[in-house]
Design a protein around this motif. Structure first.
Motif, short mmCIF file in Angstrom:
data_model
loop_
_atom_site.label_atom_id
_atom_site.label_comp_id
_atom_site.label_asym_id
_atom_site.label_seq_id
_atom_site.Cartn_x
_atom_site.Cartn_y
_atom_site.Cartn_z
N ASN A 1 0.83 -1.20 0.00
CA ASN A 1 0.00 0.00 0.00
C ASN A 1 0.87 1.25 0.00
OD1 ASN A 1 0.01 -1.19 3.06
ND2 ASN A 1 0.36 1.03 3.06
N CYS A 2 0.28 2.35 -0.46
CA CYS A 2 0.97 3.63 -0.45
C CYS A 2 1.28 3.98 1.00
CB CYS A 2 0.09 4.71 -1.09
SG CYS A 2 0.75 6.39 -0.95
N GLN B 1 1.69 6.77 2.24
CA GLN B 1 1.15 8.07 2.63
C GLN B 1 -0.36 8.09 2.77
OE1 GLN B 1 3.28 10.33 -0.45
NE2 GLN B 1 4.52 11.27 1.15
N CYS B 2 -1.07 7.34 1.92
CA CYS B 2 -2.54 7.35 2.01
C CYS B 2 -3.13 5.98 2.32
CB CYS B 2 -3.14 7.91 0.72
SG CYS B 2 -2.98 6.81 -0.71
N ASN C 1 -3.71 3.51 0.19
CA ASN C 1 -4.35 2.85 -0.94
C ASN C 1 -3.42 1.80 -1.56
OD1 ASN C 1 -6.79 4.24 -0.82
ND2 ASN C 1 -6.03 5.92 -2.08
N GLN D 1 4.81 5.15 -2.96
CA GLN D 1 3.96 6.32 -3.16
C GLN D 1 3.10 6.15 -4.41
OE1 GLN D 1 5.82 10.12 -4.49
NE2 GLN D 1 4.91 11.05 -2.67
N CYS E 1 -0.63 10.75 -4.46
CA CYS E 1 0.21 11.33 -3.41
C CYS E 1 1.46 11.97 -4.00
CB CYS E 1 0.60 10.27 -2.38
SG CYS E 1 -0.78 9.80 -1.29
N LYS F 1 0.26 15.33 -5.06
CA LYS F 1 -0.05 16.15 -3.89
C LYS F 1 1.21 16.58 -3.14
CE LYS F 1 -2.43 15.88 0.60
NZ LYS F 1 -3.23 14.99 1.50
N LYS G 1 2.76 7.51 7.32
CA LYS G 1 1.64 7.08 8.13
C LYS G 1 1.32 5.60 7.95
CE LYS G 1 -3.20 8.29 9.12
NZ LYS G 1 -4.34 9.17 8.76
#
Length: 345
Positions: free
Chosen positions: A265-266, A268-269, A271, A290, A294, A297, A340
């Motif tokens: 998964n990413c 940062q988010c 997904n 990433q 993201c 962004k 995160k």
């Protein structure tokens, strides 16, 4: 006599684009006794530079470990040169599944203490007393055996984006870290279980198989040629592919798609995503996963702080970096607290 690069990565990239010729990404290794590593290193650089070979090659008294790119039209000349060296004659060449003409942009032939940093005292065991090598078909049979323990000998950021079904994937930062963990976890099964290992191209398993035999494991196997050769055999022999996701590779591609499964998964988010990138802030350069959203962004950065720095004029960025050591986050791939959804330590 030229023994080092004279072109920058950018200049080399421009030459590759201008030439418009296909290149092959190749890896190989062999354990051998090399007495004068400097003479051997210089010999390789002189000949390979003439062939327009690019890549990262490590030479040590224990052998050679090479990841490189060679113009397709020069492949036979390159292979003939390998065959002219006694311990490299007919060495197995792992040719990349996915080709990229810019996988390497410089030729770096470096002398190292070892061809793989393992932290082991090789004097305590025979590195040539290795385990049984098996091809893809036998490997598939072995890993379906209930008496088999399948172990991924790679680091956490490699197995995170791809691994074999039901494999033990140690959450480690280095190859050396995994050796003791695996021995401890399997201490009660040194005689009754088949220890089957795999890695990217086979070099880590080669050393590990000798180490575990030294530690008392009776049935030790390794996947011949690693994930790269496994994939080639699966495709050529129409075998069932038991690998999920991507194979992490140590060049500009960072990964080869082996199956359509996205198991990571990413960072940062959260997904689904299995694309590794380096933080665009040159003072950070952290390797992490990433997604495209993201990346847009965050301007290809790992954190808001890095994004702010990356958006400064280049000269101001240089001033901020001046006199400072490179962040050790580059060695903690995917471990930064700013991520995160990172993989747990």
């Amino acid at each position: 006599m030229q023994l080092y690069n004279t072109l920058s990565a950018k200049e080399r990239e421009e030459l590759i684009e201008k030439a418009g010729k296909d290149r092959l990404t190749i890896s190989f290794y062999t354990y051998a006794h090399i007495k004068n590593t400097e003479i051997f290193r210089n010999h390789l650089f002189i000949h390979w530079n003439e062939m327009e070979v690019l890549g990262r090659i490590y030479v040590a008294h224990e052998g050679i470990n090479a990841q490189l790119s060679v113009p397709a039209e020069n492949f036979e000349v390159f292979k003939n040169h390998l065959d002219s060296i006694t311990f490299l004659e007919n060495v197995r060449l792992n040719i990349a599944i996915e080709q990229n003409n810019k996988s390497f942009l410089k030729l770096k032939v470096k002398i190292r203490h070892k061809i793989v940093a393992d932290g082991l005292n090789d004097d305590t065991f025979d590195v040539t007393n290795k385990g049984i090598h098996v091809g893809a078909e036998k490997f598939n049979e072995l890993i379906e055996d209930p008496d088999t323990v399948l172990v991924d000998m790679r680091n956490h950021y490699e197995s995170e984006i791809g691994h074999f079904k039901n494999a033990i994937t140690p959450d480690v930062d280095t190859f050396r870290d995994s050796l003791d963990i695996i021995e401890e976890d399997l201490a009660d099964h040194k005689e009754d279980k088949k220890l089957v290992m795999y890695c990217t191209g086979g070099i880590r398993c080669e050393k590990a198989s000798a180490y575990y035999k030294h530690k008392g494991f009776k049935q030790v196997y390794q996947l011949e040629g690693g994930i790269i050769e496994y994939t080639r055999q699966v495709n050529s022999k129409n075998l069932e592919n038991k690998f999920l996701g991507k194979n992490f590779v140590f060049d500009h591609r960072r990964g080869e798609r082996i199956s359509e499964d996205v198991i990571a998964n990413c960072h940062q988010c959260g997904n689904p995503c299995d694309t590794h990138v380096n933080c665009a802030n040159e003072a950070c350069h952290l390797l992490f996963i990433q997604c495209e959203a993201c990346a847009t962004k965050m301007n290809n950065c790992c954190s808001d702080n890095c994004k702010e720095i990356h958006e400064l004029p280049f000269e101001e960025q240089k001033k901020l970096r001046k006199g400072k050591h490179a962040s050790n986050k580059i060695f903690k791939k995917g471990r930064s607290e700013v991520l995160k959804f990172k993989k747990s330590q």
